[in-house]
Design an enzyme around this catalytic site. Structure first.
Site, PDB file in Angstrom:
ATOM      1  N   GLU A 186     -24.769  20.069 -48.155  1.00 44.73           N
ATOM      2  CA  GLU A 186     -24.742  19.312 -46.899  1.00 44.73           C
ATOM      3  C   GLU A 186     -26.185  19.122 -46.443  1.00 44.73           C
ATOM      4  O   GLU A 186     -26.994  20.054 -46.517  1.00 44.73           O
ATOM      5  CB  GLU A 186     -23.942  20.071 -45.838  1.00 44.73           C
ATOM      6  CG  GLU A 186     -23.971  19.427 -44.451  1.00 44.73           C
ATOM      7  CD  GLU A 186     -23.178  20.229 -43.420  1.00 44.73           C
ATOM      8  OE1 GLU A 186     -22.138  20.831 -43.805  1.00 44.73           O
ATOM      9  OE2 GLU A 186     -23.593  20.273 -42.248  1.00 44.73           O
ATOM     10  N   GLU A 191     -29.450  16.397 -35.844  1.00 49.48           N
ATOM     11  CA  GLU A 191     -28.496  17.330 -35.250  1.00 49.48           C
ATOM     12  C   GLU A 191     -29.156  18.034 -34.074  1.00 49.48           C
ATOM     13  O   GLU A 191     -30.328  18.399 -34.118  1.00 49.48           O
ATOM     14  CB  GLU A 191     -28.008  18.349 -36.286  1.00 49.48           C
ATOM     15  CG  GLU A 191     -26.853  19.200 -35.787  1.00 49.48           C
ATOM     16  CD  GLU A 191     -26.270  20.099 -36.866  1.00 49.48           C
ATOM     17  OE1 GLU A 191     -25.085  20.475 -36.755  1.00 49.48           O
ATOM     18  OE2 GLU A 191     -27.004  20.430 -37.816  1.00 49.48           O
TER      19      GLU A 191
END
Length: 405
Positions: A186, A191
């Site tokens: 990932e 974020e």
């Protein structure tokens, strides 16, 4: 020995060089066109010491170079933008793996509730619900989408006007591998939580993947209890992965939006994975021109080097994902120390708290890496294949000289 050169004339000159205005051109017309093509006959034509490099050349600034010295270009592969943007994504409707207080809507419901749409100017909007008052503990509606196409390496460029932020908000722009998480990897490109000002880039993998602290990047390695999180193993440190926090206040949150947004770029190839971010006024010209070259962008904000983590075997079949969740493992657990009012579950009740929980997207462009068969000489790079037509053209011109001059 005499050869009839008229067939050569028909093949090589009519489509490419002479662009004849009639079917019976005069000898003077042909002579003038040839003089304009031939360097030796055209006094306005000039060239450097090696004219064979001139007909088809690239500036070295358009090329990147591998550690082994080979050169390559990033060529366009896919673009996600405008009215067809959502045609190439699927809407996720399952439970939030990060335990957010959220309902991810299907495409029909998201479009109907105006949580996903494309404006008349082509800007793509995805947002959390900011119109519904909720009882405490009730999930708030939002969206999560995943690209139908999967990738193995590439240069991914996202141009956005706004990224979601706000107390209790947890957005992400990321890629994730098909198969069992985290074994296929990932990559969290954007974020953050609440109204933080610094974006966090994170990698989650299986075992045997380590972030190199001495790598060339400008961000700061995320720590747990004062210790760098260099293990990317998704099963370590409560799934924290190995993360890097950007230094720039313009990389996340309200200040990023006030600057008009910007560009995030993620380069993934056999040499490693790196992320850059640029606020609107600092976007490199080569990105704006559609010919990106990361070697001219300076050090990335975060980098996972191949020496500590194989970027090919640890990251496989990745889809592109956008989502907006609320509270959950990160935004919920960090809420008490965030400076936000009340509790996260209380924050979730009032819809106006989520007026800024919006993605505003201009485009995503994906580029593929194309090796070149060429060499760098005298300030220009020429690929052999680009010279062939010019060589044929010049030979045909010289052949014609013996006939009409």
């Amino acid at each position: 020995m005499h050869y009839d050169l008229k067939p050569c004339f028909a093949v090589f000159f009519i489509p490419a060089a002479l662009a004849l205005p009639s079917f019976e051109p005069s000898t003077n017309y042909l002579r003038s066109r040839i003089h304009s093509i031939l360097p030796s006959s055209n006094p306005s034509y000039s060239f450097q010491s090696n004219p064979t490099l001139q007909p088809r050349s690239y500036s070295p600034s358009a090329l990147d170079v591998n550690p082994n010295g080979t050169t390559f270009l990033w060529l366009p592969e896919d673009e996600y933008s405008g009215s067809t943007f959502f045609d190439n994504f699927s809407f996720y409707t399952g439970a939030d793996p990060t335990h957010g207080t959220v309902n991810f809507l299907n495409a029909t419901a998201a479009f109907s509730d105006s949580l996903a749409y494309v404006q008349d100017d082509g800007i793509v909007i995805m947002k959390g619900d900011n119109t519904t008052t909720l009882d405490e503990g009730v999930n708030r509606n939002s969206v999560r989408i995943s690209s139908n196409k999967q990738y193995n390496t590439g240069l991914f460029i996202l141009d956005i006007n706004q990224a979601p932020w706000g107390c209790g908000v947890w957005p992400a722009f990321w890629t994730v591998g098909g198969g069992t998480w985290p074994l296929t990897g990932e990559i969290d490109i954007i974020e953050g939580v609440h109204d933080n000002e610094h974006n966090q880039v994170t990698w989650h993998t299986g075992p045997n993947c380590t972030l190199t602290p001495e790598g060339n990047f400008t961000g700061t390695i995320v720590q747990t209890n004062g210790v760098n999180n260099t293990s990317c193993d998704g099963d370590d440190n409560d799934n924290a992965g190995c993360g890097v926090t950007e230094w720039s206040r313009a990389s996340y949150g309200p200040f990023f939006d006030q600057q008009g947004g910007g560009v995030f770029a993620m380069k993934w190839d056999e040499n490693g994975i790196a992320v850059w971010s640029f606020y609107r006024a600092a976007i490199p010209q080569d990105i704006q021109a559609g010919s990106p070259n990361p070697s001219g962008w300076g050090d990335p904000v975060a980098a996972l080097e191949a020496g500590g983590c194989d970027p090919i075997s640890n990251f496989v079949n990745h889809s592109i994902i956008f989502d907006i969740t609320f509270c959950g493992d990160w935004a919920g657990n960090s809420y008490a120390t965030s400076g936000c009012p009340g509790t996260c579950s209380e924050q979730l009740m009032e819809p106006s708290n989520f007026d800024n929980a919006t993605w505003s997207i201009n485009f995503i462009k994906v580029f593929r890496k194309q090796l070149l068969s060429g060499q760098i000489t005298g300030g220009a790079v020429t690929a052999r294949s680009f010279l062939r037509w010019d060589a044929v053209l010049i030979l045909a011109v010289f052949a014609m000289i013996s006939v009409i001059i």
